[in-house]
Write an enzyme that holds these catalytic residues in place. Sequence first.
Site, short mmCIF file in Angstrom:
data_model
loop_
_atom_site.label_atom_id
_atom_site.label_comp_id
_atom_site.label_asym_id
_atom_site.label_seq_id
_atom_site.Cartn_x
_atom_site.Cartn_y
_atom_site.Cartn_z
N LYS A 1 0.85 -1.19 0.00
CA LYS A 1 0.00 0.00 0.00
C LYS A 1 0.89 1.23 0.00
O LYS A 1 2.00 1.21 0.55
CB LYS A 1 -0.86 0.01 1.27
CG LYS A 1 -2.15 0.77 1.15
CD LYS A 1 -3.29 -0.12 0.72
CE LYS A 1 -4.63 0.57 0.78
NZ LYS A 1 -5.74 -0.32 0.50
N VAL B 1 -23.59 5.81 2.90
CA VAL B 1 -24.09 5.53 1.56
C VAL B 1 -23.32 6.37 0.54
O VAL B 1 -23.88 7.13 -0.23
CB VAL B 1 -25.63 5.69 1.44
CG1 VAL B 1 -26.33 4.45 1.94
CG2 VAL B 1 -26.13 6.92 2.22
N GLY C 1 -21.64 2.12 -0.44
CA GLY C 1 -22.94 1.98 0.23
C GLY C 1 -24.12 2.25 -0.70
O GLY C 1 -25.13 1.54 -0.66
#
Length: 353
Positions: free
Chosen positions: A80, A178, A182
């Site tokens: 990463k 969301v 989401g």
Amino acid sequence: MKIFEIMESKDYESVILCHDKTSGLKAIIAIHDTTLGPALGGCRMWTYDSEEDAINDALRLARGMTYKNAAAGLNLGGGKTVVIGNPRKDKSEALFRSLGRYIESLKGRYITAEDVGTNLKDMEYIRYETKYVAGLAETSGDPSPFTAYGVFRGIQAACEEVFGTSDLKGLRIAIQGVGNVGYNLAKYLYGAGAKLIVTDIFEDNVKRVVEEVKAEYVKPDEIYGVECDIFAPCALGAIINDETIPQLKCKIVAGSANNQLKEERHGDILQEKGILYVPDYIINAGGVINVADELNPSGYNRDRAMRKVSMIFDTVRKVIQKSKEENIPTYVAADRVAEERIKTIAAVKDNYI
Ligand SMILES: NC(=O)C1=CN([C@@H]2O[C@H](COP(=O)(O)OP(=O)(O)OC[C@H]3O[C@@H](n4cnc5c(N)ncnc54)[C@H](O)[C@@H]3O)[C@@H](O)[C@H]2O)C=CC1
Ligand SMILES: O=C(O)CCC(=O)C(=O)O
């Protein structure tokens, strides 16, 4: 910070500190394990409180990618990048090109992609300097819909275990966050007949799900206590902790957020309470599975990528099965699935050819 002690304790291969005066680049590329193949993992840009925090984050995330990639059946190791800076203010072409040159210098040991704080445009700048970057607009693109589809399939597998059927019709599912994942998850779940309860800190994000999938809205701090069958964390890490667990009224925890358990013992507590926890890096691997398809010798193929993402259903079942057979929490079972694959493939590679 005793960096070599940390590297030794969790078997890290390399930690590269990158600095460029002109662009202001300060980045860490952490490579955890390349037994299965080159390390693939996204590039995160964040304002860290200290350099130590940034290095720790890079290390933790890189190791997470080793496990995620291994359990997903990818021939990739874990790594990463963390760029220290404010993604809303500190980005420039020069910064990402400078990072691209560092990635190029690793000659393919590490391949980058998007993560929190970076986007397709940033990847394009990196591409000017190196081919070791995936998730570009003209190939696999935004990973979020694929991650959402993988979470959807993982939820189906968890429901098969807990409710005896993968049919989601009529189930109450609470989604925390969301945003990119989401929102897409909400659409899949709604399409499968689930009733949704959502929360988010951004009004616009809430508005679109309330309108498009007839979701019910609750305030951010109310989501944990919602009466539901499934709690799907799709926002932050560390949300399964001593404060939130007593509030949970669900039978399953399954969502996209990375590092959901604040501490490993919280996975044990969920198990004791009879709540099935679907390990985060197993269920949220759809994005990386899609991105990894770019590395296929015949080039990226969306249908093939979707088929592979769909198999998260089987991986979740395998982890649940292992947890039952060995009488261990699911997060331990997931680690074992990943570690066993790495060990087996390492042994295959021992042969002289
Ligand atoms: N995008 C992807 O393909 C992948 C994402 N993930 C993880 O999934 C999670 C979501 O990712 P994205 O959707 O891409 O991020 P995002 O930033 O688009 O969405 C996150 C949403 O959570 C909301 N949020 C933040 N704090 C909140 C709080 N306290 N309460 C309620 N809502 C809150 C934000 O407003 C935002 O709408 C992250 O943890 C990410 O690391 C993991 C693997 C792949
Ligand atoms: O999905 C991506 O863009 C890269 C993979 C990654 O870093 C992750 O799954 O956290």
